[in-house]
Structure formats: structure tokens, C-alpha cells
Design an enzyme around this catalytic site. Sequence first.
Site, PDB file in Angstrom:
ATOM      1  N   LYS A 171       0.871  -1.181   0.000  1.00  0.00           N
ATOM      2  CA  LYS A 171       0.000   0.000   0.000  1.00  0.00           C
ATOM      3  C   LYS A 171       0.911   1.234   0.000  1.00  0.00           C
ATOM      4  O   LYS A 171       0.727   2.178   0.788  1.00  0.00           O
ATOM      5  CB  LYS A 171      -0.901  -0.058   1.244  1.00  0.00           C
ATOM      6  CG  LYS A 171      -2.123   0.809   1.189  1.00  0.00           C
ATOM      7  CD  LYS A 171      -3.228   0.246   0.313  1.00  0.00           C
ATOM      8  CE  LYS A 171      -4.268   1.323   0.078  1.00  0.00           C
ATOM      9  NZ  LYS A 171      -5.342   0.948  -0.826  1.00  0.00           N
ATOM     10  N   ASP A 229      -0.555 -11.804   7.292  1.00  0.00           N
ATOM     11  CA  ASP A 229      -1.478 -12.464   8.213  1.00  0.00           C
ATOM     12  C   ASP A 229      -2.868 -12.549   7.575  1.00  0.00           C
ATOM     13  O   ASP A 229      -3.496 -13.611   7.508  1.00  0.00           O
ATOM     14  CB  ASP A 229      -1.531 -11.620   9.506  1.00  0.00           C
ATOM     15  CG  ASP A 229      -2.144 -12.378  10.666  1.00  0.00           C
ATOM     16  OD1 ASP A 229      -2.510 -13.546  10.493  1.00  0.00           O
ATOM     17  OD2 ASP A 229      -2.251 -11.777  11.755  1.00  0.00           O
TER      18      ASP A 229
END
Length: 341
Positions: A171, A229
Site C-alpha cells: 500500500k 497475516d
Amino acid sequence: MTLKAVIIPGDGIGPEVTKAVLRIFDKAGAPIEWIEKKAGVAALADGPDVLPAATVDAVREHTIALKGPCTTPVGEGFTSVNVQLRKKLDLYAAVRPVRNLPGVKTRFSDVDMIIIRENTEGLYSGVENEVSPGVVMSMKVATEKACTRIARWAFRYATHRQRKKITVFHKANIMKMTDGLFIRCARDIHREEYPNIHYDELIIDAGCMRMVQDPSRFDMLLLENLYGDVVSDLCAGLVGGLGVVPGANIGDDAAVFEAVHGSAPDIAGKGVANPLALLMSGVMMLNHLRDTRRDDSFDGPAVAIKQAYNQALADGKTTGDLGGSLSTEQFADAVIERLNG
Ligand code: NAI
């Protein structure tokens, strides 16, 4: 010659799936002597620590462990056992292979990818504070050392496993410094050390969309901690869920193998959890021992266990999460029955 390895049953479904896996390992003749240590809620019976020093010391000494899941109570002041263990032993590379399995019907039939997650920093740095009443802050930490280290590890792993492409989800359009550093380090390692492996990048939101549309376009993923995750669980959903995705946390001095799933409090104690993800993690452990110790005695049991669970699945022998009706122990029995072909 047997090798000493630490077994951490953990809590919730951990002890149930661990018992099943150890039974299969024993029947397969895996040359391992297990040293049992506690962690998670199970350790609180003996003292205040969810991760006792004796457990960390044992993994440090024997350098290899198979671990069941450990509950982290939400917002009660406990630091996650998993985060602590990975940091204390500097297990910086999480490896999660995500593949279709025989007999497990899912929307896609061509998923075969490996997720590499940076395990020690990012938003899981554990640096959180209250800036002023009602305003709290979590610090996202990225260091050039850790970003370079995980990128180099991923490209080296890709080379050993004859993988063709690494995709980074990031990002960096918003988190220009932290994710910017992550992709810069990955680009540098690609350009300077592994130009033969194809490399690309996707902004994570678009990456997730493409993943659920067509996972076959992905070979290896490289992600910072939090993204790794979340995306691991997303990818687990593509191949049958959390019961079928194994994992490893690897550092330069130790390695801990564990399923991607957690302690599953909703089914704990019922004897219905799928032990396959931990079993597959155990097979990863045997393969790791074969490669790092250059000892073929781990290979036979690893191959036999893998063939046996694939055959059990192909024969429709599954636990409830995969649509079957077997208990944890019945699935272990089905694998054991198929160990010798
Ligand atoms: P979870 O993975 O424990 O469970 C999510 C869902 O998947 C539940 O419906 C559960 O029943 C199902 N599930 C998970 N493993 C399964 C298996 N082997 N067989 C059949 N069904 C299975 O995730 P959740 O509920 O978010 O976390 C529970 C606890 O586990 C939390 O305290 C969390 O912090 C901890 N956790 C620990 C991990 C570890 O020790 N490595 C990893 C992830 C979570």
C-alpha cells in the site's frame, strides 16, 4: 538416530490436533524425540507467563519446534505468544504453502502458491500508546535491514523451489515511507541478485480482488507482517479453509512449524478439529530437516505421511470443516491405515 525437537501443544484445539499428529508421526517412524513445552493459556497453570522462558530456551537449544495454536485474549494486556516467539527467536520468515488438495472441492482447482510473510515488524511492532485521552496509536515499523532480509530470503527460496514469480502486495501509494521501503528493498534484491525470477507488485486491495478472481496467476507472494497475516487466511479460503494450510516460521538459528489457524475456541474440546494443517506443518518440518541437516532419514516418513493424507482425502475421509463426518482421531486413523500404501 533420532533428533530432539520441541512440541508445544498450545491450547484450544491445539492439544487435540497435536495428539493426532504425534500418533501419525510415531506410526510413520519419524526419527524425532519430542520435548514437550507449554505456551498459551495452558502455561498459565504454572505461572504468569503465556510464553514461559523454559519454552523459548528449549526451542533455542533444539532449534526446531512443532507448535499448536495459542489463544491471545483480546485487549487483556497479553502479548501474543506467536508474536513474542517470532520476535524472541528472530523467526523472520513465515512460509505458507497454499495448494488444492485431492478430494477437497473448492471454487478453484489450480491454486499452488507460497506466501512469504515478514514476521518481525510492520504494524505488529507492538509499539502502541495513548497519545492523549481517547486517542491511541499503533506504530508501523519498517527497517531496511528486515525488508532486505525477507526479500533476499524469498528470492532464495523461490530459486531453491524452482518458482518463477514473486508478487509483492503493498500500500505504498498511501504508506509511502514504510511500504515504500518494503517494495524498494524487494526491487533492489530482484534487480541486483535474482533478475531471473519474474517480479511484480500490486496494491493490496486490487491484489485481493485479483486473487479471488483468479488465484492461478500467483506463484509466490511476498508481504509485510499484517498483510501476510490477513492474506494467508484469505488464500486458505481458496483451498478449503484454515484446516488445510500449514506454515513455518524460520530464522537463521531456529524454525517453528505451525498451522495458519488459531485455537478455534468454538470447537475446542469437541474432538472435531481437523489435524491436517498441523500434520502438513510437521511434514514441512521433516523436509526442512532433510534440507538443512542434509539427512535423508527424514525423507521417507515425510513422503509416506504426505501420500497417506492425500489418499485419505481422495477416499473422502474428512473432518467436518471439509464436509465429512470424521472426528480428529478418526481422521488420524484414516491416515495411519494408508501409511504403507
Ligand atoms: P481460528 O483460526 O482459531 O478459527 C477461525 C474459524 O476456523 C473457526 O470457526 C474455527 O472453528 C475454524 N477452524 C480453525 N482451525 C480449524 C481446524 N483445524 N479444524 C476445523 N476448523 C478450524 O481463528 P480465531 O477464531 O480468529 O482465533 C482464535 C484464537 O486463536 C485467538 O485467540 C487468536 O489470537 C488465536 N490465533 C492463534 C494463532 C497461532 O497460535 N498460530 C493463529 C491465529 C489465531
